[in-house]
Design a protein around this motif. Structure first.
Motif, PDB file in Angstrom:
ATOM      1  N   UNK A  97      47.039  40.489  30.204  1.00 55.10           N
ATOM      2  CA  UNK A  97      46.958  40.562  28.816  1.00 55.10           C
ATOM      3  C   UNK A  97      47.430  39.404  27.857  1.00 55.10           C
ATOM      4  N   UNK A 132      40.281  43.069  25.490  1.00 55.92           N
ATOM      5  CA  UNK A 132      41.767  42.826  25.530  1.00 55.92           C
ATOM      6  C   UNK A 132      42.246  43.735  24.607  1.00 55.92           C
ATOM      7  N   UNK A 175      41.540  38.527  35.374  1.00 56.06           N
ATOM      8  CA  UNK A 175      42.399  39.136  34.643  1.00 56.06           C
ATOM      9  C   UNK A 175      41.989  40.678  34.919  1.00 56.06           C
ATOM     10  N   UNK A 176      40.782  40.966  35.059  1.00 58.05           N
ATOM     11  CA  UNK A 176      40.368  42.268  35.455  1.00 58.05           C
ATOM     12  C   UNK A 176      41.314  42.800  36.681  1.00 58.05           C
ATOM     13  N   UNK A 226      39.596  37.925  27.518  1.00 57.63           N
ATOM     14  CA  UNK A 226      38.667  38.798  28.251  1.00 57.63           C
ATOM     15  C   UNK A 226      38.054  39.636  27.209  1.00 57.63           C
ATOM     16  N   UNK A 227      36.887  40.265  27.493  1.00 49.03           N
ATOM     17  CA  UNK A 227      36.330  41.412  26.807  1.00 49.03           C
ATOM     18  C   UNK A 227      37.396  42.567  26.954  1.00 49.03           C
ATOM     19  N   UNK A 259      44.742  43.610  36.095  1.00 45.72           N
ATOM     20  CA  UNK A 259      44.941  44.745  35.163  1.00 45.72           C
ATOM     21  C   UNK A 259      44.431  46.013  35.895  1.00 45.72           C
ATOM     22  N   UNK A 314      45.170  35.532  29.403  1.00 48.31           N
ATOM     23  CA  UNK A 314      43.711  35.412  29.691  1.00 48.31           C
ATOM     24  C   UNK A 314      42.786  36.109  28.419  1.00 48.31           C
TER      25      UNK A 314
END
Lengths: 401, 281, 287
Positions: free
Chosen positions: B91, B99, C11-12, B96-97, C15, B94
């Motif tokens: 979080x 967030x 990031x995905x 990113x879509x 997460x 990065x």
């Protein structure tokens, strides 16, 4: 560490498996199985609660529990309900330990805790539980308990006659009373300036804010029914609802300080209240701590209830439970328990034994009520499941529980 | 040589009074662990004794409950810290879509009343037919702890310079190596703090545990049950021990941080991050 | 697979586990509550899903008192925590100097004792014949027949006490972040200390005030322990009702309906707050 798309991963998998079809089929097969299982699981999610038809057809009139050896009996009971020495003596006599868990503080709360496994047909990790009459009736109705093998409980013959044929368990096929008790008025004679003899004193405005009632719909309603001159076990649902209305009024006026579970004992001891709707044995035990505390059955009468031992479904040892039940129905043992917990024992012959060792206790009408006393005692109201729900809903609005 | 205005003294006085107010019940809890109660109720002072400190597990069921609490806390903290640290990294470091919404979503459990969380979890377990007990408590505790961990570590990360990590990348380190050798040591104090917070929250949780415990007993559940007939002094003893234990761990964390700061020399971490409040310490 | 693609995907991946956990054990239960609330039945006959919306109207009409009461108590407690915490937070941020960390520690420390033990301790402190009660009677603030415990005041006091750090810490963080030079500049421009406070410090502290209010008010609305231990059924909040319905009465549909209503109402409030300030501000203010 490259991240593959799903398709390329599958391609690679298929490529690897091409020369070993069997393995691939196996893997796909297990995948298919897994997905079917998962689908079944998901659909089970949808209707998991629809288990209307309870599991178990254990309604055989005569149970047979073989005398298999046991080394532990797990017993869930209310707090302050036994002399722990009795458990040690049991171990001495039978070699088996009693795991005694005092986790029943409220019938409904305990039921809420063990509902799920019971519904699924599983055991609850207990060989014995002790529940009050109406909750015992519910468990019996729902087939959550094992029938008793009376051959293993010869001392059952010592059960008091008036407790033998109760409406929720005729002939005592599933339950045996642990102790009986009375719900009436526990009070601090210093604050009341004397003895309390009538329920009218309980509702006297001069004690505004200084009395507590039990957070139990049946108890609260019964108190008021007695005040109004009706026998609780003969009351209709309308009588009960009117009684609850009366309680509501008193509560809104601020007359009732609060609704309690067993914790009225704290308020009594601390002097926060003058009177409490209380259980007989509790108050007698507290008198040791605070001599001005007394218990009284008012002239209008009181409720006599029992907590009943039952064997929940799928116990680890039904035989062990029955041996324990037999043990506590021996008048000698029952006398020890009665002397310690000060409740009304369901076992005949106890009074005579106590008369020798502790005559004061043997004469105490709260532990051994006379026939005349018993005539003033009544059971709880008898209600159907729907009426029970009505009563609970009405009382919830009043006491919030 | 200006004299401090009256306002400052008043503020100071108020602050001290507020702190004293915060400690009154704690003092009562600790004091009554030394009480020798006359009857069942540990409510009035009647005598000093060290008896309960010598035998803190004398009460039946208390030992099991306490052990369960510690075990559950250890497991759920480990899980939550692992899951949460990675989330925090994603979080903060990065773009990113999704967030923003994810940020918000992770924050939600913190702002939801415990009774709602607990009731919902119990409802789910019932619908799924999952037996409540030790495992479900761990699941529940991990859930709310993840949010706390993410929020705590995010704060730490946001206050940090990325220079060192950039330097590592410049020197040819890939992401995992950079994480292992640069980022992780830098955020270790934050992780420790988050872990401590999660541990404390788990040990003390009552409401959510009450819903998901089934028949398992934990320390707060034991207290709740005991409160109806008189909480035994041993509970006060254990509560005090817990408090001292956590205090000790916090002190260790601070000392470790100080030593590390001295070793690092110049403040790589901006001064502000050093003075973050307890949550992100 | 280039570096760039990896960077997009990382990031995905990071997460995923945590997010999955939250989705399954936070989001799913919330949706499940809706599902359960639309069922009918009881434990004896089983439950059936049948779009029973009447449970909601029943819930609202029967328990509106407790809903409103919860809002009132939580509101009062939030106000009180603010009044107590603001000067405290201000002092620590601006005046405490080297005692800063110590004082912050002292704020948090009590809350590492068991919540239940703290509240039960208040039972002892506020008992009818306790030191506190007797002194209040001496001074005439408490009537002869009056009591501290089992009253609305006790419940609100309990909630205030238990939620203090949730207000104090965000306030501190916001105040601490304020650039002192701005205040200096204000006084350089002939503002009095009071004006500087109102026109510079307060507005800059606003995110902290909002965050503190949010983190205090919302959990407080759902609290039930204070009402149970320090109050009576006349003080019961919506949390007590939900707890009782789920665990004692086991009326799952009604309990789920109440719980869902509460959650929805509060989520709306959080959402509104977040929109008003910008979610980022909220987060920054909190931490």
């Amino acid at each position: 560490m490259p991240h593959e798309s799903f398709e390329s991963a599958l391609e690679r998998l298929l490529a690897e498996q091409r020369h070993n079809r069997r393995r691939f089929v196996g893997r796909a097969g297990s995948a298919a199985f897994a997905s079917t299982a998962f689908a079944a699981f998901l659909s089970a999610c949808g209707g998991a609660e629809g288990q209307g038809e309870k599991s178990g057809t254990r309604t055989s009139a005569s149970a047979s529990h073989p005398k298999t050896a046991f080394d532990e009996v797990v017993f869930s009971n209310w707090p302050l309900y036994i002399d722990k020495k009795v458990l040690k003596d049991f171990k001495g006599e039978t070699g088996a330990k009693v795991k005694y868990i005092e986790d029943i503080n409220d019938n409904q709360e305990f039921f809420g805790k063990v509902r799920q496994p019971l519904e699924r047909g599983d055991g609850i990790g207990r060989d014995l539980v002790a529940l009050t009459d109406w909750m015992a009736g519910r468990w019996i109705r729902l087939n959550y308990v094992e029938p008793l093998d009376k051959k293993n409980i010869p001392n059952e013959a010592n059960l008091r006659d008036n407790l033998r044929n109760v409406s929720f368990d005729r002939g005592r096929r599933f339950s045996l009373p642990w102790q009986s008790g009375m719900t009436a008025i526990g009070y601090d004679s210093k604050q009341t300036g004397g003895d309390v003899t009538s329920l009218e004193q309980f509702f006297d405005p001069k004690y505004k804010g200084k009395v507590t009632m039990l957070a139990d719909a049946r108890e609260a309603a019964s108190f008021v029914l007695l005040l109004q001159g009706k026998r609780p076990d003969e009351a209709t649902i309308d009588d009960v609802l009117k009684a609850i209305e009366f309680v509501d009024e008193q509560n809104r006026k601020g007359h009732i300080r609060k609704f309690t579970g067993n914790d009225y004992t704290g308020d009594l001891t601390r002097g926060n209240i003058a009177m409490a709707q209380a259980y007989s044995g509790d108050v007698i035990q507290l008198t040791a701590d605070k001599p001005t505390l007394k218990f009284a059955i008012p002239e209008q009468g009181a409720v006599l209830w029992s907590d009943n031992m039952m064997i929940p479904q799928k116990p680890r040892t039904a035989y062990g439970a029955e041996v324990f039940m037999n043990y506590v129905y021996d008048p000698e043992v029952a006398a020890k328990i009665a002397a310690y917990v000060n409740y009304v024992t369901p076992v005949k012959g106890t009074q005579e034994i106590l008369a020798k060792s502790d005559p004061k206790l043997a004469d105490d009408p709260l532990i051994f009520p006379s026939a005349e006393d018993v005539s003033r005692l009544s059971g709880y109201p008898n209600l159907s499941v729907e009426e029970e729900q009505q009563m609970n809903e009405a009382f919830e609005q009043v006491a919030g529980a | 040589m200006t004299r401090r205005p009256l306002r400052d003294y008043l503020l100071g006085f108020w602050s001290v009074a507020a702190l004293v107010y915060l400690f009154i019940p704690i003092a009562v809890v600790i004091a009554f662990s030394f009480n020798d109660p006359a009857g069942r109720f540990n409510l009035e002072w009647s005598g000093f004794t060290l008896e309960h400190w010598k035998h803190p597990f004398a009460v039946e069921g208390l030992g099991t409950a306490f052990k369960n609490s510690l075990l559950i806390a250890a497991i759920s903290t480990t899980l939550a810290v692992t899951l949460g640290t990675f989330m925090a990294l994603a979080l903060v470091r990065y773009r990113f879509v999704g967030r923003g919404p994810t940020d918000f979503f992770v924050f939600l459990p913190l702002a939801t009343p415990e009774v709602v969380l607990g009731a919902a979890l119990l409802g789910l377990f019932i619908t799924m037919g999952l037996a409540t007990g030790f495992a479900t408590i761990v699941i529940a505790h991990t859930m709310f702890n993840v949010s706390y961990v993410v929020v705590t570590i995010k704060a730490r990360l946001q206050g940090m310079d990325t220079h060192l990590e950039d330097a590592a990348a410049d020197l040819g380190a890939n992401e995992w190596t950079a994480f292992r050798k640069v980022t992780f040591p830098l955020i270790a104090p934050g992780i420790a703090a988050a872990g401590l917070l999660a541990f404390a929250l788990s040990v003390d949780d009552f409401v959510i545990t009450n819903f998901t415990a089934g028949q398992t007993s934990t320390f707060p559940l034991f207290i709740y049950g005991a409160a109806r007939q008189g909480v035994p002094p041993q509970v006060n003893v254990l509560a005090t021990m817990l408090l001292v234990g956590v205090l000790g761990l916090m002190a260790l964390n601070v000392l470790a941080q100080r030593r590390r700061a001295r070793a690092e020399g110049a403040a790589v971490v901006p001064a502000r991050a050093m003075v973050q409040p307890g949550l992100a310490q | 697979m280039g570096l760039r693609r990896r960077r997009i995907v990382t990031p995905y991946l990071l997460l995923l586990p945590g997010l999955a956990w939250l989705v399954v054990f936070f989001l799913l239960p919330a949706l499940n509550q809706l599902y359960v609330s639309l069922q009918t039945g009881n434990f004896e006959i089983g439950y059936r899903f049948d779009w029973n919306w009447s449970t909601y109207s029943d819930a609202i009409s029967k328990y509106d008192e407790q809903f409103v009461r919860s809002l009132r108590y939580a509101g009062a407690a939030t106000l009180l925590t603010f009044v107590i915490s603001f000067p405290l937070a201000y002092f620590i941020a601006f005046k405490a100097g080297r005692f800063k960390n110590l004082m912050l520690l002292l704020i948090i420390l009590p809350f590492f004792t068991s919540y239940l033990m703290r509240t039960v301790a208040w039972q002892t402190i506020l008992a009818d014949h306790s030191f506190v009660a007797e002194r209040l009677r001496d001074v005439g603030l408490l009537g002869e027949d009056g009591r501290l415990l089992a009253t609305t005041k006790a419940v609100i006091a309990g909630i205030t006490y238990n939620f203090l750090p949730f207000m104090a810490l965000p306030l501190y963080v916001a105040l601490e972040k304020i650039d002192r030079r701005l205040i200096e500049a204000a006084t350089d421009l002939y503002a009095s200390r009071w004006q500087a406070f109102w026109r510079v410090t307060m507005p800059l502290a606003l995110p902290g005030i909002f965050a503190g209010t949010l983190l205090t008010f919302i959990p407080a609305v759902g609290d039930f322990i204070n009402a149970q231990i320090l109050g009576t059924s006349r003080q019961y909040m919506i949390g007590n009702v939900i707890q009782s319905k789920f665990l004692v009465v086991t009326d799952y549909p009604a309990a789920a309906a109440l719980s869902f209503l509460l959650m929805a109402a509060l989520l709306l409030a959080v959402f509104a707050y977040a929109r008003a300030l910008g979610a980022r501000n909220l987060e920054e203010a909190v931490v």
